[in-house]
Design an enzyme around this catalytic site. Structure first.
Site, PDB file in Angstrom:
ATOM      1  N   CYS A   1       0.762  -0.994   0.011  1.00  0.00           N
ATOM      2  CA  CYS A   1       0.012   0.010  -0.021  1.00  0.00           C
ATOM      3  C   CYS A   1       0.752   1.098  -0.046  1.00  0.00           C
ATOM      4  O   CYS A   1       1.481   1.606  -1.032  1.00  0.00           O
ATOM      5  CB  CYS A   1      -1.093   0.016   1.224  1.00  0.00           C
ATOM      6  SG  CYS A   1      -2.573   0.921   0.734  1.00  0.00           S
TER       7      CYS A   1
ATOM      8  N   HIS B   1      -3.077  -5.253   1.769  1.00  0.00           N
ATOM      9  CA  HIS B   1      -2.416  -5.469   3.255  1.00  0.00           C
ATOM     10  C   HIS B   1      -2.470  -6.987   3.432  1.00  0.00           C
ATOM     11  O   HIS B   1      -3.251  -7.522   4.512  1.00  0.00           O
ATOM     12  CB  HIS B   1      -3.177  -4.748   4.065  1.00  0.00           C
ATOM     13  CG  HIS B   1      -2.833  -3.329   4.007  1.00  0.00           C
ATOM     14  ND1 HIS B   1      -2.159  -2.356   4.465  1.00  0.00           N
ATOM     15  CD2 HIS B   1      -3.799  -2.296   3.479  1.00  0.00           C
ATOM     16  CE1 HIS B   1      -2.036  -1.048   4.355  1.00  0.00           C
ATOM     17  NE2 HIS B   1      -3.207  -1.150   3.907  1.00  0.00           N
TER      18      HIS B   1
ATOM     19  N   GLU C   1      -0.546  -8.309   5.549  1.00  0.00           N
ATOM     20  CA  GLU C   1      -0.093  -8.133   6.846  1.00  0.00           C
ATOM     21  C   GLU C   1      -1.354  -8.151   7.694  1.00  0.00           C
ATOM     22  O   GLU C   1      -1.163  -8.387   9.124  1.00  0.00           O
ATOM     23  CB  GLU C   1       0.876  -7.164   7.262  1.00  0.00           C
ATOM     24  CG  GLU C   1       0.442  -5.790   7.200  1.00  0.00           C
ATOM     25  CD  GLU C   1       0.074  -5.144   6.168  1.00  0.00           C
ATOM     26  OE1 GLU C   1       0.174  -5.819   5.064  1.00  0.00           O
ATOM     27  OE2 GLU C   1       0.044  -3.998   5.949  1.00  0.00           O
TER      28      GLU C   1
HETATM   29  N1  GLN Z   1      -3.516   6.407   1.189  1.00  0.00           N
HETATM   30  C1  GLN Z   1      -2.361   6.115   1.758  1.00  0.00           C
HETATM   31  C2  GLN Z   1      -1.486   6.922   0.950  1.00  0.00           C
HETATM   32  O1  GLN Z   1      -1.568   7.384  -0.281  1.00  0.00           O
HETATM   33  C3  GLN Z   1      -2.022   4.518   1.645  1.00  0.00           C
HETATM   34  C4  GLN Z   1      -3.063   3.838   2.587  1.00  0.00           C
HETATM   35  C5  GLN Z   1      -2.327   2.678   3.088  1.00  0.00           C
HETATM   36  O2  GLN Z   1      -1.353   2.456   3.143  1.00  0.00           O
HETATM   37  N2  GLN Z   1      -3.331   1.651   3.601  1.00  0.00           N
HETATM   38  O3  GLN Z   1      -0.152   6.734   1.101  1.00  0.00           O
END
Ligand code: GLN
Length: 192
Positions: free
Chosen positions: A77, A174, A176
């Site tokens: 992410c 994710h 994790e």
């Molecule tokens: N929206 C976050 C970003 O742009 C990422 C979200 C996340 O890691 N769950 O950095």
């Protein structure tokens, strides 16, 4: 095997739990010296602008890029955003992966959702047949891959949510936050 988890911000603790479950020694990385002796590094989810700013403040940008020349790195992410070359915004990026990313791409009503993904490499590497249940939280999409990067998985409408480039992995979701250790196992196979 020793795997580092970038522990500047975000859900690094959950990655550490997953690594321990797989009997791997996790190391929290906050300073350049912490990268020494590691076989791979995970960059967690969180806020990519914050992770980037802290990495600049702690002089981690060049050490992380150098680490990536020889070792596996996986970004989940926000971590995937930080690994990318282009996010169409001005924020610190490692630029290690030939992927273009769009932040918060699933829109407000879909800020968080779950989906079953078909990831052939994962099934092959772990000898399992069931789909991968992925959790997306204000997730980015990988708009495009170029160069050596290739698509690992897309959601039903075709938007790319996982990519690999040699020993680099990027996932919009994710692993994790699930009980499924297969993605971590796949990463360990790249770090070996
Ligand atoms: N929206 C976050 C970003 O742009 C990422 C979200 C996340 O890691 N769950 O950095």
């Amino acid at each position: 095997m020793k795997i580092g988890v970038l522990a500047l911000q975000g859900d690094f603790a959950e990655h550490i739990v997953m690594l321990r479950r797989l009997k791997v020694e996790p190391v929290e990385v906050r300073l350049p010296g912490h990268l020494k002796g590691l076989d791979g590094l995970i960059i967690p989810g969180g806020e990519s602008t914050t992770i980037g700013k802290l990495a600049v403040a702690y002089d981690l940008m060049e050490p992380l890029r150098l680490f990536g020349q020889r070792h596996a790195i996986w970004g989940t992410c926000a971590g995937a955003i930080f690994l990318s070359k282009d996010v169409s915004r001005d924020q610190p990026l490692l630029g290690l992966m030939d992927i273009k990313v769009e932040r918060n791409a699933f829109g407000r009503q879909l800020d968080s959702f779950e989906a079953d993904l078909d990831i052939p490499e994962l099934k092959q590497a772990t000898g399992t047949a069931n789909p991968y249940h992925a959790i997306f939280i204000r997730a980015p999409i990988i708009e495009s891959v170029s160069g050596e990067a290739r698509v690992l998985s897309s959601v039903a409408d075709g938007r790319i949510v996982a990519a690999q480039q040699g020993h680099f992995l990027a996932t919009s979701f994710h692993p994790e936050l699930t009980d499924d250790t297969r993605f971590h196992e796949y990463f360990l196979s790249l770090a070996d």
